[in-house]
Enzyme design. Structure first.
Site, short mmCIF file in Angstrom:
data_model
loop_
_atom_site.label_atom_id
_atom_site.label_comp_id
_atom_site.label_asym_id
_atom_site.label_seq_id
_atom_site.Cartn_x
_atom_site.Cartn_y
_atom_site.Cartn_z
N SER B 177 0.84 -1.20 0.00
CA SER B 177 0.00 0.00 0.00
C SER B 177 0.89 1.26 0.00
CB SER B 177 -0.92 -0.08 1.23
OG SER B 177 -1.99 0.80 1.12
N ARG B 247 -12.19 5.79 9.71
CA ARG B 247 -11.74 4.43 9.86
C ARG B 247 -12.74 3.44 9.26
NH1 ARG B 247 -7.29 1.48 9.95
NH2 ARG B 247 -7.26 -0.13 11.54
N ASP B 345 -8.45 -6.98 -4.65
CA ASP B 345 -8.09 -5.67 -4.11
C ASP B 345 -8.61 -4.58 -5.04
OD1 ASP B 345 -6.92 -3.36 -3.12
OD2 ASP B 345 -4.89 -4.18 -3.03
N HIS B 378 -7.84 -5.54 -0.27
CA HIS B 378 -6.55 -4.90 -0.03
C HIS B 378 -5.84 -5.50 1.18
CE1 HIS B 378 -3.56 -1.81 -0.36
NE2 HIS B 378 -3.88 -1.25 0.79
N ASP B 379 -6.60 -5.93 2.18
CA ASP B 379 -6.01 -6.51 3.39
C ASP B 379 -5.21 -7.77 3.13
OD1 ASP B 379 -6.44 -4.69 5.32
OD2 ASP B 379 -8.04 -5.78 6.37
#
Lengths: 399, 399
Positions: B177, B247, B345, B378-379
């Site tokens: 990232s 968040r 992602d 993405h994680d």
């Protein structure tokens, strides 16, 4: 209504919003009843003597009764939502209805043939009873005391409203997004009163990512101190900051990533370089988001936003009507169903329409599914008029 | 550092965060200089006498220097980010580093062979100089007076920091990232000092939808009245409400829709029916979002969030180094490049890695691209250790 001939060809003309006060309370899923209930509505076209040409169109989260034509009463205010839609309003500045491209003489919902009725939803903020209406118990706006309503509550309100107009049967119920949920709910709740439903960019149950986006939008509103627990009316303050964030989240979920790439890319606001600022927009897309936030808070009530968002996340035909089974929930449906989905719509992806089509077909019910390959995401239901029109016209002619 | 043998096999051991004060000001892209600058860092493994076994790992938006092992100083606080990562912390409760699965004896970044260095980024809030550090000009925290920094500024800071450690060359720079952006920036800024770069779930320029999500997160923070124009330090108030919304937005963008479907579906919080509430979570995914918001605000500074978010949206190799051409920007690179992307992602989609691989290959530079088919969005860069490890090990052995 001004004859359409005084306006551009295909226009539903100059229209006014009317109001009906329901004579009886509306029963709510949450247990109680609501009374009084006023319904704001518009109509386009002419009711046939046999009263058999009525199409009810249902709006989405931030819509209102003004679905087509040019508003006589709100000529300065735009009610159109979304991407290209906003652009067109910007240039036209004529307060076109949110589905003007779909409703009118010769259009998808042809007002030369059909009598099209559009209402503001229960819980709305544009004329129908909602959180900003006066609570008869206190003489003050309901605010957070307005009941948490469901799609079924909205549909029962529409049913009672149509009774007042002397309309028993609907040739069709149509809508996109939350509006499509209402069309499905009509087919389930009133199977004998609906000949056909047109469900566009919608679902029988929003997927968890959509639930999450809606939760985030509501959190943004409720965490704004100016929301004041929902009692902001009369305080001179409203949760505009939170509403702005909610709108920004909504906007990005309504569009596809490729559409944002095409429209904005990474173009900067000023000159060829960044200005090293945290507080000011640097990219065009950032500026666009701010603009969307600013214009939205001027026309929409925060508690109505919360109410509509909650209703569309609750909606779940299988849970509510089928004991967990979608097929069981749809077993009593008698209407023909047209489902339209868009390839780039990731908020209401085609998969849900495919599941619906499968469940209807399994029940031996006539269901037609079209997945339109189009790039604009969820907003396609407002923008892809040219490709939806022949599909809808053929479907309606089939009855 | 406690020997790894006292901990689970493969652990980098018990680690401490150390600090270095840079002797000279750091030059900034925005025009000025920053001084003093302190850098928080951790190291894992042993520096070879020839100082030729150093791998710099770079963290993402909300990370810190604690990349691996168990923190001796913050045993109660979790620094791991993301989906399954949070879950594992919840059960382990051991303050594992954010890339613990990737750094340690026998792991992807093998500390039996490499000396792995991890720093908190310039602008951070976990030991490196950032907006919550003291501004020497006022004796107060910088707050909004902290300069708007770029990825290049972060990399220049890392370069100056490594000079203090007596490290001239890097066997590799690696990150996911925003961390991957730093790896690319290293290859461009210091081509003679980097043998290899490992760029995971990253891009040479965030696409406009990603720019938009970041803008929305920053708006949520800055519209919180408790942000106070960035001068919240010492007031007893902080923009926790806005940070929570930021968040939540982040979390949903880090995950894929199918991952949310698998993990939460539309399961309700309580019983079998909804409770008709606007203010309380009804769905498990809503409750999860609230939990993520609450834990995040306890550990992260809002102005650092703004700073990191801005830096990653600004990052644009083609604009900054190639006059608009990615190929031109990469023309001076000499490092071997490993690119890893994940099929699900959508925040850092594989397309960007493919574009990078193409541009590097076009320059005759060695570039290896792996798109891993994995469902967590993405994680994945934090979670898909098993499949990344052999790819990274083989790549590093190739030098």
């Amino acid at each position: 209504m001004t004859p359409a001939s005084t306006l551009a060809a295909g226009s539903a003309g100059t229209v006014e919003t009317h109001f009906v006060d329901l004579p009886a309370p509306v029963r709510l899923d949450s247990g109680g009843e609501l009374h009084p209930v006023r319904v704001a509505y518009e109509t386009y076209g002419t009711l046939a003597p046999a009263r058999d040409n009525v199409i009810l169109v249902c709006h989405a989260l931030s819509g209102d009764a003004h679905a087509a034509g040019v508003s006589a009463t709100a000529a300065a205010a735009s009610t159109r939502d979304g991407f290209g839609a906003d652009d067109r309003d910007g240039s036209a500045g004529k307060a076109l209805g949110w589905w003007d491209g779909m409703i009118g003489p010769g259009k998808a919902f042809d007002t030369d043939r059909y009598f099209v009725v559009s209402t503001n939803l229960l819980g709305g903020c544009r004329g129908t009873t909602g959180p900003s209406s006066t609570d008869p118990a206190t003489g003050e706006p309901y605010g957070p005391d307005f009941p948490v309503v469901t799609v079924a509550d909205m549909v029962r309100t529409q049913r009672a409203f149509l009774d007042e107009l002397g309309i028993e049967r609907l040739a069709a119920v149509a809508g996109g997004s939350l509006g499509g949920m209402q069309a499905l709910q009509w087919a389930v709740l009133y199977p004998d009163a609906v000949d056909a439903v047109v469900v566009i960019a919608s679902t029988h149950a929003l997927h968890p990512q959509g639930v999450a986006w809606n939760a985030i939008a509501r959190e943004a509103i409720m965490r704004d101190p100016d929301w004041q627990g929902g009692r902001y009316h009369g305080t001179g303050r409203a949760p505009d900051a939170g509403m702005g964030v909610a709108r920004m989240v909504g906007h990005i979920t309504y569009l596809s990533a490729p559409a944002l790439e095409d429209k904005f890319g990474r173009r900067l606001q000023f000159a060829d370089d960044v200005r090293y600022t945290l507080t000011e927009p640097e990219f065009e897309v950032e500026n666009y988001l701010r603009h969307q936030a600013e214009t939205f808070v001027q026309r929409f009530d925060a508690n109505t936003y919360l109410t509509m968002s909650r209703a569309l996340t609750y909606f779940d035909l299988a849970r509510q009507h089928g004991d967990g089974s979608l097929a069981a929930a749809l077993a009593g449906v008698r209407a023909r169903t047209l489902l339209i989905a868009f390839s780039s719509d990731w908020l209401y992806p085609p998969a849900a329409s495919e599941e619906l089509a499968g469940a209807l077909t399994e029940q031996g019910l006539p269901a037609e599914l079209h997945v339109i390959d189009a790039p604009y995401g969820h907003d396609c239901f407002l923008l892809e008029e040219a490709r939806q029109t022949p599909i809808i016209q053929r479907f309606l002619e089939g009855q």
